[in-house]
Design an enzyme around this catalytic site. Sequence first.
Site, PDB file in Angstrom:
ATOM      1  N   ASP A 118       0.879  -1.165   0.000  1.00 56.38           N
ATOM      2  CA  ASP A 118       0.000   0.000   0.000  1.00 56.38           C
ATOM      3  C   ASP A 118       0.919   1.218   0.000  1.00 56.38           C
ATOM      4  O   ASP A 118       2.132   1.096   0.214  1.00 56.38           O
ATOM      5  CB  ASP A 118      -0.894  -0.027   1.238  1.00 56.38           C
ATOM      6  N   ASP A 120       0.010   5.078   1.231  1.00 57.04           N
ATOM      7  CA  ASP A 120      -0.130   5.987   2.367  1.00 57.04           C
ATOM      8  C   ASP A 120      -0.158   5.223   3.684  1.00 57.04           C
ATOM      9  O   ASP A 120      -0.973   4.325   3.886  1.00 57.04           O
ATOM     10  CB  ASP A 120      -1.409   6.810   2.220  1.00 57.04           C
ATOM     11  N   LYS A 163     -11.557  11.444  -3.448  1.00 56.20           N
ATOM     12  CA  LYS A 163     -12.798  12.012  -3.987  1.00 56.20           C
ATOM     13  C   LYS A 163     -13.997  11.464  -3.227  1.00 56.20           C
ATOM     14  O   LYS A 163     -14.931  12.203  -2.891  1.00 56.20           O
ATOM     15  CB  LYS A 163     -12.912  11.695  -5.484  1.00 56.20           C
ATOM     16  N   LYS A 201      -5.574  19.336  -4.989  1.00 56.12           N
ATOM     17  CA  LYS A 201      -5.040  18.792  -3.736  1.00 56.12           C
ATOM     18  C   LYS A 201      -3.837  17.893  -4.021  1.00 56.12           C
ATOM     19  O   LYS A 201      -2.835  17.914  -3.285  1.00 56.12           O
ATOM     20  CB  LYS A 201      -6.144  18.012  -3.007  1.00 56.12           C
ATOM     21  N   GLU A 242      -3.258   8.297  -8.764  1.00 57.00           N
ATOM     22  CA  GLU A 242      -2.098   7.651  -9.379  1.00 57.00           C
ATOM     23  C   GLU A 242      -0.905   8.595  -9.463  1.00 57.00           C
ATOM     24  O   GLU A 242       0.246   8.192  -9.211  1.00 57.00           O
ATOM     25  CB  GLU A 242      -2.461   7.150 -10.780  1.00 57.00           C
TER      26      GLU A 242
END
Length: 375
Positions: A118, A120, A163, A201, A242
């Site tokens: 993963d 984050d 989102k 962002k 991405e």
Amino acid sequence: LPSPAPPRNRPRGAHAAARAAAMSAPVAMSATTTRASSSSLCASVTSPTTSVLRSKLRSSTFRPATPAALRVSYPTSSSTMSGATTPRRSSRRAASRGGPGAVRALRNFDYPEAILFDCDGVLCETERDGHRITFNMTFKEYGLDHEWDVEQYGELLKIGGGKERMTAYFNTCADKEPFASMYPHDDAARADFIKAMHLRKTDLFLEIVQAGELPLRPGVRRLVQEAFANGAKVAVCSTSNEKAVQGIVRTMLPEFADRIPVFAGDMVAKKKPSPDIYNLAATTLEVNPARCVVIEDTRIGLLAGKAAGMRVCVTKSIYSEDEDFTSADAVFDCIGDEGSENFSFNDLTTPGAFWINPPLPVDEHGNWYKSGGEK
């Protein structure tokens, strides 16, 4: 070691003592192999647990593509028999006649074909001091009266995808902008607005990453190096944008960036805890899901990896310390740098330090996972 033939005039029991003495001699073994057995010891092993384990290992479909036949000597005791393969008949006859005791055996464990990280919270601690900060910066740029504090953002992380996270949050305060009058309807215009905010962002987030303000977590670089050194593939599978994930990989792991594909963002229709992103990675990399090891830091990531039929090791992050990781195959505070490592690539074999059998696709309750939540 060869078994000496007992002299005709040797007292009764002396042969057994001599054989025991010979077999107690030190045996040199390769660290990457398991011990093979002699015929006499095979016959003496009658433990149901040992028999079941050996049967499962022999029937495994996850053998190495090119197993190496290795010559090994007798084990020093029957306790080493749990992972041994059956000697060839010729070797058994030779051993019973007192001939050469060496036997040929195949390696009966498998290394991972791929390590899937993963992003984050796993590669680096991005959530609290990276994503949260840049979400708030974006709200301010768009003139929106919203600011996510540390605790609130921790709750919002239960929703996969930036989102999706913003949309869910704005729905809880629909009496305030942007949903009050700017975008009151759940339509394409609202979706485009959310998408535009998220792109901005992402740009702000990349500025923080490229400034070096978010270092790699301990052990990440070491595990990537070990995986490549052992011929495994490495990829990053994330619900984040991405472009943001690519930026982290290029900035934090520049020496490996061209060898680490990224599966992220909107590449799949369903985000974690759906297994779609991990299924896509396995298909694209052409690897067996049962021989993939996922490194995750959240419960939704854990559920995604398990539903894909993969092994999952959790390395807890700032926001996930108190989450339920009961179904994880192993849980650690971090991977760990050299000298203080919690695990290495060699610990991730099947069977190995943390598990014995290949995994199956299961949901959070341990039931067989099927797309759409069917049991």
